[in-house]
Design an enzyme around this catalytic site. Structure first.
Site, PDB file in Angstrom:
ATOM      1  CG  MET A  72      13.469   3.187   7.197  1.00  0.00           C
ATOM      2  SD  MET A  72      12.700   4.814   6.176  1.00  0.00           S
ATOM      3  CE  MET A  72      12.764   6.042   7.576  1.00  0.00           C
TER       4      MET A  72
ATOM      5  CE  LYS B   3       5.076  -6.290  -8.297  1.00  0.00           C
ATOM      6  NZ  LYS B   3       3.892  -6.892  -7.843  1.00  0.00           N
TER       7      LYS B   3
ATOM      8  CG  ASP C  91       4.111  -0.500   2.582  1.00  0.00           C
ATOM      9  OD1 ASP C  91       4.061  -0.123   1.604  1.00  0.00           O
ATOM     10  OD2 ASP C  91       4.293  -0.141   3.670  1.00  0.00           O
TER      11      ASP C  91
END
Ligand code: SAH
Length: 498
Positions: free
Chosen positions: A174, A60, A35
């Site tokens: 988050m 990415k 990660d």
């Protein structure tokens, strides 16, 4: 052969918070899929030939244009395992606390792939580094880990806002983007607007940053401080304890991120010392120690050991390769009887000691070829035979001066330093200090990035060098050395950083 997958918690960021089990399995893996949240230096714990795949969601792209997403990660894991590989899926924090570890495990079950889960220190537990105990008899008897990713206003929200609004410590993962909605929900559910609230970015890393407030002003403070993911939102009375319990800030190198450029095998001595002082050390090896192109010269010298009166070692690596080669040739240190042995500095002398040898000479304070030369020149060297097993490329100060003093000197390559393949970019996050422990760490660093980019990357980064020669090399490349160690040892370097 059947493959197997290990879902491993990498911990919240401080490299040393990886479990022993995680470390062992990481070192055995054929494939490591990691990660962006896990500390990038963790890849140094993998085998040199392991396949490393950065599973970075943040846009990415692969060379074929496809974008990394959960689906692709799942496919990669399954594909490698089916090829019979040992796959480590390294996930930030704990694999089963948010971050979809459960889903990845379900897919493995569906594909009948065997797997194990290694728990990790979840980000919320990392809050100990900010000085908040998550529970405390006086202030909070429960703690909730809550997703902040879900829009709190969506109908049928699975978060129990009513109970979250009443008691206990709350940790939102988050949640930074939804902060205003989360705060509103909590206040509407009855939480006192004066309740302490904090945001903690990159908890346990060198870049850890905290923003403090209360439910009523934390949104404004988050905006002013430009808080960004990854960060935790913490709500509860326990936060107030940070004034008393902020142990980490008291460590001398707290908050410093320090890049260590030594070879992988040698870096840990330095990085452990830096970690112990509260810094985050990022191991980014710019040199790798490999055998010389040919062992012939060393082997010939070993066959004629009896001809030499002196053996001079100018590095730990020189000692190690020399001893290793003796063993390969089935010769032990009894063959060194009556020879005088010299070590350039305390590190080299220590490695000799580990091999049952005590150095007769050692440079005094100035641990360089010049420093050692000074000591050796006290001897009658005319006609003496001297063997120097050392790196293939090095300065010739010592050998030339000894020859001038009348000695016959044979320099043999015992090892070579090369540029390793670069596994990650150490400058992806904040860097405060970079350490150079030899001239080759500097020149390879510059070669890896290119002179212009290297200079750019080091703008605002303090450069610390182990000594005079290394500093001169750095200057040759136009880099400004901020601090130079007084003694050219690892301890001297650490002192210079402090
Ligand atoms: N499995 C992870 C959580 C993954 S979800 C764990 O157990 O920690 C990703 C969220 O975790 C981020 O958005 C952030 O809220 C939190 N997080 C993970 N690492 C963090 C860190 N070092 N500092 C602050 N928050 C972090």
């Amino acid at each position: 052969m059947k493959g197997k997958v290990y879902l491993i918690g990498a911990g919240p960021g401080d490299l040393e918070l990886l479990t022993l089990k995680g470390k062992r399995l990481l070192g055995a893996a054929d494939v490591v899929i990691y990660d962006y949240l896990s500390n990038p230096s963790l890849v140094n714990l993998a085998r040199k030939d392991a396949e490393l795949i950065a599973a970075d969601f943040r846009g990415k792209r692969f060379s074929d244009g496809s974008v990394m997403n959960q689906d692709l990660i799942n496919k990669l894991i399954v594909n490698r395992a089916k090829k019979g590989k040992i796959v480590v899926r390294l996930k930030g924090g704990d694999p089963f606390i948010f971050g979809r570890g459960g889903e990845e495990a379900e897919i493995l079950v569906a594909h009948k792939i065997s797997y194990e889960v290694v728990p990790g220190v979840t980000a919320a537990s990392g809050l100990a580094y900010a000085g908040f105990p998550l529970t405390h008899r006086k202030y909070s008897s429960s703690v909730s880990f809550i997703t902040g990713h879900e829009d709190p206003n969506k109908p049928g929200s699975s978060v129990d806002w009513h109970s979250a609004g009443r008691t206990g410590t709350l940790v939102f993962y988050m949640g930074i983007e939804n902060l205003p909605k989360i705060v509103e929900k909590l206040i509407n559910a009855g939480r006192n607007p004066k309740t302490p609230a904090a945001l903690v970015e990159w908890v346990t890393r060198g870049a850890q940053r905290e923003v403090y407030g209360t439910l009523s002003d934390i949104i404004k403070k988050a905006k002013a401080a430009k808080v960004k993911a990854p960060a935790l939102i913490v709500v509860g009375e326990v936060i107030a304890l940070h004034n008393k319990l902020n142990w980490r800030k008291k460590l001398p190198l707290a908050g410093q991120t320090i890049v260590v450029t030594r070879s992988r095998d040698q870096a840990s001595r330095l990085s452990e010392k830096l970690n112990a002082l509260g810094a985050e050390a990022i191991e980014f090896p710019t040199i790798e120690i490999v055998p010389p192109k040919s062992f012939k010269p060393l082997d010939t010298a070993i066959a004629r050991l009896k001809d030499y009166q002196y053996i001079i070692f100018t590095s730990r690596n020189g000692v190690r390769s020399f001893i290793d080669r003796l063993m390969v040739k089935k010769i032990d240190t009894r063959r060194l009887c009556c020879k005088k042995i010299a070590a350039i500095g305390p590190g080299t002398a220590q490695t000799l000691k580990e091999n049952g040898l005590l150095a007769d000479f050692q440079a005094n304070c100035d641990y360089s070829q010049e420093g050692l030369l000074k000591e050796l020149l006290r001897e009658k060297l005319a006609g003496a035979n001297i063997l120097i097993p050392r790196a293939e490329k090095a300065r010739e100060v010592l050998s030339n001066s000894l020859r001038r003093a009348g000695a016959r000197v044979l320099v043999v390559p015992a090892y070579r330093t090369i540029k390793p393949t670069v596994k990650f970019n150490p400058f992806a996050g904040k860097v405060d200090v970079i350490t150079f422990t030899s001239s080759s760490t500097v020149s390879n660093f510059v070669e890896i990035f290119g002179a212009k980019k290297a200079k750019q990357l080091l703008q605002g980064v303090k450069i610390v060098s182990i000594g005079r020669i290394t500093s001169a090399t750095a200057r040759k490349y136009g880099l400004k050395v901020d601090v130079e160690a007084k003694r050219s040892t690892i301890d001297g370097l650490v002192k210079a950083i402090l």
